[in-house]
Write an enzyme that holds these catalytic residues in place. Structure first.
Site, mmCIF file in Angstrom:
data_model
loop_
_atom_site.group_PDB
_atom_site.id
_atom_site.type_symbol
_atom_site.label_atom_id
_atom_site.label_comp_id
_atom_site.label_asym_id
_atom_site.label_seq_id
_atom_site.Cartn_x
_atom_site.Cartn_y
_atom_site.Cartn_z
ATOM 1 N N GLU A 48 -5.856 -4.446 10.578
ATOM 2 C CA GLU A 48 -4.822 -3.430 10.795
ATOM 3 C C GLU A 48 -5.143 -2.650 12.065
ATOM 4 O OE1 GLU A 48 -2.693 -2.370 6.862
ATOM 5 O OE2 GLU A 48 -4.390 -1.032 7.094
ATOM 6 N N HIS A 64 -9.772 1.571 4.477
ATOM 7 C CA HIS A 64 -8.508 1.755 5.217
ATOM 8 C C HIS A 64 -8.751 2.738 6.363
ATOM 9 C CE1 HIS A 64 -4.445 2.997 6.201
ATOM 10 N NE2 HIS A 64 -4.052 1.862 5.664
ATOM 11 N N GLY A 69 2.656 -0.847 4.443
ATOM 12 C CA GLY A 69 2.723 0.561 4.062
ATOM 13 C C GLY A 69 4.174 0.994 3.892
ATOM 14 N N GLY A 70 4.724 1.602 4.933
ATOM 15 C CA GLY A 70 6.067 2.195 4.884
ATOM 16 C C GLY A 70 7.132 1.299 4.260
ATOM 17 N N ASN A 81 0.861 -1.180 0.000
ATOM 18 C CA ASN A 81 0.000 0.000 0.000
ATOM 19 C C ASN A 81 0.901 1.235 0.000
ATOM 20 O OD1 ASN A 81 -1.854 2.016 0.431
ATOM 21 N ND2 ASN A 81 -2.288 1.460 2.565
ATOM 22 N N TRP A 82 1.034 1.817 -1.174
ATOM 23 C CA TRP A 82 1.960 2.951 -1.308
ATOM 24 C C TRP A 82 1.391 4.254 -0.755
ATOM 25 C CZ3 TRP A 82 4.101 2.139 -6.998
ATOM 26 C CH2 TRP A 82 5.032 1.074 -6.966
ATOM 27 N N LYS A 83 0.107 4.285 -0.453
ATOM 28 C CA LYS A 83 -0.534 5.515 0.025
ATOM 29 C C LYS A 83 -0.224 6.671 -0.954
ATOM 30 C CE LYS A 83 -0.321 3.615 4.609
ATOM 31 N NZ LYS A 83 -0.353 3.797 6.045
ATOM 32 N N GLU A 127 -7.162 5.165 7.402
ATOM 33 C CA GLU A 127 -6.951 6.577 7.036
ATOM 34 C C GLU A 127 -8.178 7.128 6.310
ATOM 35 O OE1 GLU A 127 -3.148 5.970 5.134
ATOM 36 O OE2 GLU A 127 -2.329 5.448 7.097
ATOM 37 N N SER A 133 2.991 -1.662 10.532
ATOM 38 C CA SER A 133 4.440 -1.724 10.776
ATOM 39 C C SER A 133 5.057 -3.093 10.472
ATOM 40 C CB SER A 133 4.759 -1.284 12.208
ATOM 41 O OG SER A 133 4.363 0.065 12.401
ATOM 42 N N GLY A 158 2.049 2.767 10.782
ATOM 43 C CA GLY A 158 3.006 3.862 10.614
ATOM 44 C C GLY A 158 3.684 4.290 11.911
HETATM 45 P P1 PGA Z 1 2.506 0.674 7.751
HETATM 46 O O1 PGA Z 1 1.067 0.884 7.044
HETATM 47 O O2 PGA Z 1 3.071 -0.618 7.239
HETATM 48 O O3 PGA Z 1 3.309 1.877 7.325
HETATM 49 O O4 PGA Z 1 2.259 0.626 9.219
HETATM 50 C C1 PGA Z 1 0.196 -0.200 6.856
HETATM 51 C C2 PGA Z 1 -1.074 0.293 6.214
HETATM 52 O O5 PGA Z 1 -1.540 1.396 6.527
HETATM 53 O O6 PGA Z 1 -1.657 -0.414 5.351
#
Ligand code: PGA
Length: 256
Positions: free
Chosen positions: A168, A96, A235-236, A9-11, A98, A214, A174
């Site tokens: 999640e 998600h 994500g990250g 997930n590149w956001k 977010e 994470s 994050g």
């Molecule tokens: P993260 O994000 O790996 O940076 O914690 C995961 C996500 O939001 O899908």
């Protein structure tokens, strides 16, 4: 046996040029492994480029981070399911945290999107998860159950089989704070129990449940070796092709 599924997930990261560099490095590292499914989930503008670069791969697919539930109309700034299909998108991340926290998405809206996804032959990656405050109040099961039942209202068993659930915990996204493998396994087993109640034993056993929050090369193996953890939403650590390749490798290895 559930085939593991690892998604990047590149956001709101990765221009087309950056995406091109990522995909070529990543494919050089990982190839097109049969044992696992990989989904790259770029921002909308980089989808055409990533799709083009993945036309030859069988097990590396393209996803989208969101979409609207309507087919078309006066919805400035939104993207429809058919627009994604035309770009060879196979998966769509829905709900998600977010999107829920920053853009006001509710289970009811997410439920509309889930149904629109099935109609367009897109597979939802449905995100659910509790906040830290909810965990501290002992509400993990209540939150997961409400989100699952709300977001998947009126979903049939055959549609559930096309669905990936991403657990999640919001406090782990994050933040560098991963759920322990035991905490994650406990939540995943609970999610599968709810799926059983919503459908049947055979269906619930086949649905894949990803962990997200994470995930890094150094914790992926332990998380992915848990019996009910069938993949990761990253994500990250998915922004670096080598670290994402290492996470995928952790999912391929025999002992996970
Ligand atoms: P993260 O994000 O790996 O940076 O914690 C995961 C996500 O939001 O899908």
């Amino acid at each position: 046996m559930r085939k593991k599924i690892i998604a990047a997930n590149w956001k709101m990261h990765m221009t087309q040029t950056e995406a091109e560099t990522f995909v070529s490095t990543f494919l050089r590292e990982i190839g097109d492994p049969d044992e696992i499914e990989i989904v790259i989930v770029p921002p909308f503008t980089s989808i055409p480029k990533v799709s083009e670069l993945l036309t030859q791969t069988q097990n590396v697919k393209v996803g989208a981070q969101n979409m609207h539930w309507e087919r078309s109309g006066a919805f400035t700034g939104e993207v429809s399911p058919a627009m994604l299909r035309e770009l060879f998108v196979r998966y769509v991340v829905l709900g998600h945290s977010e999107r829920r926290a920053l853009f006001g998405e509710t289970d009811e809206m997410i439920n509309r999107k889930v149904h629109a996804a099935y109609e367009a032959v897109l597979r939802p990656i449905l995100c659910i998860g509790e906040t830290l405050a909810q965990r501290e109040r002992g509400e993990v099961e209540k939150v997961l159950s409400t989100q699952l039942r709300g977001s998947l209202a009126k979903v049939e068993s055959k549609e559930l089989l096309e669905t990936v659930i991403a657990y999640e915990p919001v406090w782990a996204i994050g933040t560098g704070k991963t759920a322990t493998a035991a905490q994650a396994q406990e939540a995943h087993a609970f999610v599968r129990q709810i799926l059983r109640e919503m459908s049947d034993e055979a269906t619930a056993e086949k649905v894949r449940i990803q962990y997200g929050g994470s995930v890094k090369p150094d914790n992926a193996r332990e998380l992915l070796s848990q019996p009910d953890i069938d993949g990761a939403l990253v994500g990250g650590a998915s922004l670096d092709p080598r670290s994402f390749a290492q996470i995928v490798q952790a999912g391929v290895s025999k002992d996970s």
